[in-house]
Design a protein around this motif. Sequence first.
Motif, PDB file in Angstrom:
ATOM      1  N   TYR B  63      36.497  36.380  46.651  1.00  0.00           N
ATOM      2  CA  TYR B  63      36.191  35.101  47.286  1.00  0.00           C
ATOM      3  C   TYR B  63      37.478  34.528  47.818  1.00  0.00           C
ATOM      4  CZ  TYR B  63      32.154  35.918  44.392  1.00  0.00           C
ATOM      5  OH  TYR B  63      31.078  36.494  43.801  1.00  0.00           O
ATOM      6  N   LEU B  64      37.531  34.298  49.135  1.00  0.00           N
ATOM      7  CA  LEU B  64      38.754  33.780  49.738  1.00  0.00           C
ATOM      8  C   LEU B  64      39.080  32.406  49.166  1.00  0.00           C
ATOM      9  CD1 LEU B  64      38.914  34.599  53.531  1.00  0.00           C
ATOM     10  CD2 LEU B  64      40.290  35.456  51.656  1.00  0.00           C
ATOM     11  N   ALA B  65      40.287  32.257  48.660  1.00  0.00           N
ATOM     12  CA  ALA B  65      40.780  31.008  48.087  1.00  0.00           C
ATOM     13  C   ALA B  65      39.909  30.509  46.945  1.00  0.00           C
ATOM     14  CB  ALA B  65      40.901  29.911  49.159  1.00  0.00           C
ATOM     15  N   GLY B  66      39.135  31.404  46.357  1.00  0.00           N
ATOM     16  CA  GLY B  66      38.329  31.041  45.199  1.00  0.00           C
ATOM     17  C   GLY B  66      37.055  30.277  45.504  1.00  0.00           C
ATOM     18  N   TRP B  67      36.737  30.082  46.799  1.00  0.00           N
ATOM     19  CA  TRP B  67      35.495  29.375  47.151  1.00  0.00           C
ATOM     20  C   TRP B  67      34.331  30.344  47.081  1.00  0.00           C
ATOM     21  CZ3 TRP B  67      35.208  24.242  47.795  1.00  0.00           C
ATOM     22  CH2 TRP B  67      36.400  23.545  48.039  1.00  0.00           C
TER      23      TRP B  67
END
Lengths: 124, 492
Positions: B63-67
């Motif tokens: 998940y990009l940047a944890g989103w």
Amino acid sequence: MTAFEFAEGYSAYLLLVVLFAIGLYGMMMKQNLIKKIMGMSIVQSSVILFFIVSAYKDDATVSVIDYARGVTNPDLYLNPLPHTLMLTAIVVAVVTLGVSFALVIMIYKRFKTLHEPTLRELMK
Amino acid sequence: MSDSNLPLLIPFTFLLAALFVPLAGSVRRWASQPLAVAAALFSLGCSVAGMARVFASGTFRHYLAGWQPPIGIEFVFDPLAAFFLVMITGVGCLVLIYSGPIAVEEILGKRIGFYSLAMLLLAGLTGMVVTGDLFNLYVFLEISALASYALIAVGDQRAPYSAFRYLALGTVGASLYLMGLAFLFMSTGTLNMAEMAAILPYVNQQPQVVVGIVLILLGAGLKMALFPMHAWLPDAYTNASSPATALIAPIGTKVAVYLMIRVLIISGFPAIITIISWVAAVGIIAGSILAIGQSNLKRMLAYSSVANIGYIVLGVSLANPLAFIGAVLHILNHALMKAVLFMSAGGIFSKLGTLDIFKLRGLPKKMPFTTAAFLIAVFSMVGIPPTGGFFSKIYLIFGAIEASAWVFVAAILISTVLNFFYFFRVIEFSFFKPYAKTEDPAQEQKSETLKMDEMSMSMLLSTLILAAAIVAVGVYNGEIVDNFIAGAVPGF
């Protein structure tokens, strides 16, 4: 739904589809490469506007919570996603334009013309 | 479902390399190629590691940047993506190794730009494969497309014009894709592939969804040069420089096929696939017939690419497991074959100075190893057993039989005969045609005693490795299908 109601309700979309077709026409029928690029730009713009129109709502505002307007009704706020997506698409369109102009400059330097039938004649 | 950086690392390495290659090149001119090869090798390692992990413990995501989706963008590493990633990075790596000497020869002043753009192209292609977001896919699609326009523009006198035509049609393809995406987004409210696949069954009768899917498939068709939309491809491949063609031809159009496969899987193979099958079948025959008419070797190979895209699309659109396996296996085979064919064509052009297939007499004597690699690829193209091409065609034919689509079986068989015809013409002219009779006996003597004059070592080695891979795919096709492709077959 009568044809007239359809045209009235979807007028923006119909206009954009016409715009898309105009751009395609320019790309296919015009013989000057710069005019082809213009057609390409029209096609891209029509797609970008298509996304923007899809996010339009009557009497809605930007998606920042505004207590004066009320926070419970989602109809009061726009979906910001299409706008942000189209920022990226605009960047892509600009880069495409840049590359196409670079190519056109190269073609002009080599053949001294941008008229397509002449170019084809020269390249035989 | 575990989190991992691997899916992101692959396109990111290429993006980073695209920045560092010009930097390294400005310090030491020779440094650009080794750096590009190193980046490709690292990504190949990541792809293989990811593939091992997918088959050990299943699909994993980043998940990009944890989103988390649906808000964030996810990168998905599933069996199908793993297969494509290993293929793209593997073939790309070998082509980059090959390109060293020939880039010096053909595009000396533009080498640094070439390697930087090649990195950008591979970043776009691998990014398209791993991303799990349809708009993110569009961005990667355009990154790879813009890089390939620039790569194709460097070549002979006519190259900029061919690149311009590719740019015009490619941009229309991307715009159609984006327009279709707008329709899908309006009906489903999501851009995430997994979520869209979950929502679409409830809305797939709506006219705007049908229009959206048709527009996306049209856009993908333009990008992959499916038959009636192939006008840009032959010029682009013929006029570009040899290293650029060898890089773009094997993997560039395949990723558009991947896009089509993804969209068809998401939308649950809608009824339009019947039309696509027919278009593809016409493309198989038309591409083969057009290839017969060519006298330029690269142009002939370009038309054969059009025909082979037809095979792949036909296999996907028949929508049964056997045909799907055949299509995916043919993607791998075609990538290997086209890489070998275009790489040896580049070598032939640099040593013989011509690509006219009627003037190739003496080729086997002058370049025996290149000819051997070329022959293996030709056998695979035609579909002669121990090579890979035979097995993918067999799967395709069985798939068509299972769908009771006898016309398509006939199309594949007829096209095999046509393939035989145009490829063996090359062999006939290079092996058996008598030398041109000249008045001067010394001239005749000279052509009888041609000296061996092979491509340089790195070019030859990478070409031969790929040629060996063609045979290996044929010999181990059962293992490849069982272990790598079977997991990627969607439920039909």
